[in-house]
Design a protein around this motif. Structure first.
Motif, PDB file in Angstrom:
ATOM      1  N   GLN A  75       1.414  -1.033   0.023  1.00  0.00           N
ATOM      2  CA  GLN A  75      -0.285   0.543  -0.179  1.00  0.00           C
ATOM      3  C   GLN A  75       0.438   1.322   0.180  1.00  0.00           C
ATOM      4  N   PHE A  76       2.027   1.508   0.402  1.00  0.00           N
ATOM      5  CA  PHE A  76       2.596   2.366   0.071  1.00  0.00           C
ATOM      6  C   PHE A  76       2.818   3.444  -0.693  1.00  0.00           C
ATOM      7  N   VAL A  77       2.721   3.559  -1.996  1.00  0.00           N
ATOM      8  CA  VAL A  77       2.537   4.128  -3.028  1.00  0.00           C
ATOM      9  C   VAL A  77       1.000   4.861  -2.502  1.00  0.00           C
ATOM     10  N   HIS A  78       0.449   3.578  -3.002  1.00  0.00           N
ATOM     11  CA  HIS A  78      -1.226   4.601  -2.913  1.00  0.00           C
ATOM     12  C   HIS A  78      -1.956   5.431  -1.741  1.00  0.00           C
ATOM     13  N   LEU A  79      -0.591   5.314  -0.614  1.00  0.00           N
ATOM     14  CA  LEU A  79      -1.161   5.358   0.868  1.00  0.00           C
ATOM     15  C   LEU A  79      -0.997   6.813   0.800  1.00  0.00           C
ATOM     16  N   ASN A  80       0.796   6.826  -0.141  1.00  0.00           N
ATOM     17  CA  ASN A  80       1.214   8.106  -0.135  1.00  0.00           C
ATOM     18  C   ASN A  80       0.583   8.646  -1.142  1.00  0.00           C
ATOM     19  N   ARG A  81      -0.204   8.637  -2.059  1.00  0.00           N
ATOM     20  CA  ARG A  81      -0.849   9.366  -2.899  1.00  0.00           C
ATOM     21  C   ARG A  81      -2.153  10.028  -2.461  1.00  0.00           C
ATOM     22  N   VAL A  82      -3.015   9.282  -1.326  1.00  0.00           N
ATOM     23  CA  VAL A  82      -4.192   9.544  -0.971  1.00  0.00           C
ATOM     24  C   VAL A  82      -3.690  10.259  -0.045  1.00  0.00           C
ATOM     25  N   GLY A  83      -2.646  10.149   1.192  1.00  0.00           N
ATOM     26  CA  GLY A  83      -2.483  11.466   2.424  1.00  0.00           C
ATOM     27  C   GLY A  83      -1.620  12.508   1.649  1.00  0.00           C
ATOM     28  N   SER A  84      -1.214  12.675   0.394  1.00  0.00           N
ATOM     29  CA  SER A  84      -1.175  13.823  -0.127  1.00  0.00           C
ATOM     30  C   SER A  84      -1.935  15.008  -0.190  1.00  0.00           C
ATOM     31  N   ILE A  85      -3.195  14.718  -0.557  1.00  0.00           N
ATOM     32  CA  ILE A  85      -3.940  15.850   0.020  1.00  0.00           C
ATOM     33  C   ILE A  85      -3.680  16.356   1.278  1.00  0.00           C
ATOM     34  N   PHE A  86      -4.134  15.492   2.603  1.00  0.00           N
ATOM     35  CA  PHE A  86      -3.513  15.855   3.743  1.00  0.00           C
ATOM     36  C   PHE A  86      -2.338  15.871   4.024  1.00  0.00           C
ATOM     37  N   TRP A  87      -1.161  16.090   4.023  1.00  0.00           N
ATOM     38  CA  TRP A  87      -0.145  16.634   3.821  1.00  0.00           C
ATOM     39  C   TRP A  87      -0.390  18.166   3.122  1.00  0.00           C
TER      40      TRP A  87
END
Length: 206
Positions: free
Chosen positions: A75-87
């Motif tokens: 899930q590393f790449v997918h979760l970083n893409r999802v988390g980008s908006i929150f960062w």
């Protein structure tokens, strides 16, 4: 005698639960550090949440390290893409806090009623974003959807279901109060306990 054996068995079960909770917290910290903080936080949170869901269901096995690593890598790449908006939201929040602290704008000074109103709206948006971030993690644990659909559901759910969003925030506030009163718990269950409780609340809605 049977009652004593029953209590002893239940005690051992709770001890095993506590040990796994601490281990998952350690794995979360290790995963976050391995991803240099920014890139490791969301994948580590999702991997920990996946293990905590099994722990709540009573199906957690002793292969926690291997299972954590498997979810983390997958899930590393997918979760970083999802988390980008929150960062991005976190960066904007910091910039807004700095702007609110400027002379004449600070809502705490009482000199600017408009600043106080804007700060209140800003605080509400931050709380919704915080609840949405935890919701996004739970969504990624349960489903594998596109980034845009995950964002949409994560942002809509706390608003469409105020009880769930408020429950997440109250849980985080209660955990923060406990950790403030007993700081020694932070390195033990500082991440795993909030993820365990918020995951349980959100799973019921999802």
């Amino acid at each position: 005698m049977n009652d004593s054996l029953g209590w002893a068995e239940r005690l051992m079960q709770w001890l095993a639960f506590g040990v796994r909770l601490v281990l998952i917290n350690v794995l979360f910290l290790a995963g976050t550090i391995a991803g240099l903080g920014v890139f490791g936080l969301f994948p580590a949170a999702a991997a920990a949440s996946a293990l905590l869901a099994r722990l709540r269901a009573g199906t957690a096995e002793d292969r926690l390290v291997r299972d954590f690593a498997a979810v983390y890598r997958r899930q590393f790449v997918h979760l970083n893409r999802v988390g980008s908006i929150f960062w991005a939201a976190a960066v904007l929040a910091v910039l807004n806090i700095l702007s609110f602290s400027a002379p004449g704008i600070s809502p705490l000074s009482g000199a600017s009623p408009a600043g106080a109103v804007l700060f209140s709206l800003f605080a509400v948006v931050c709380l919704v974003a915080l609840a949405a971030a935890f919701t996004a993690v739970s969504i990624c644990v349960r489903y594998r959807d596109t980034v845009l659909r995950t964002w949409r559901l994560a942002l809509v759910l706390p608003i469409a279901s105020p009880a769930a969003g408020l429950g997440v925030l109250l849980t985080l506030a209660a955990a923060g109060a406990v950790f403030t009163a007993v700081p020694v718990l932070i390195p033990l269950v500082g991440a795993s306990l909030p993820l365990l409780l918020t995951g349980w609340l959100l799973d019921r809605r999802l």
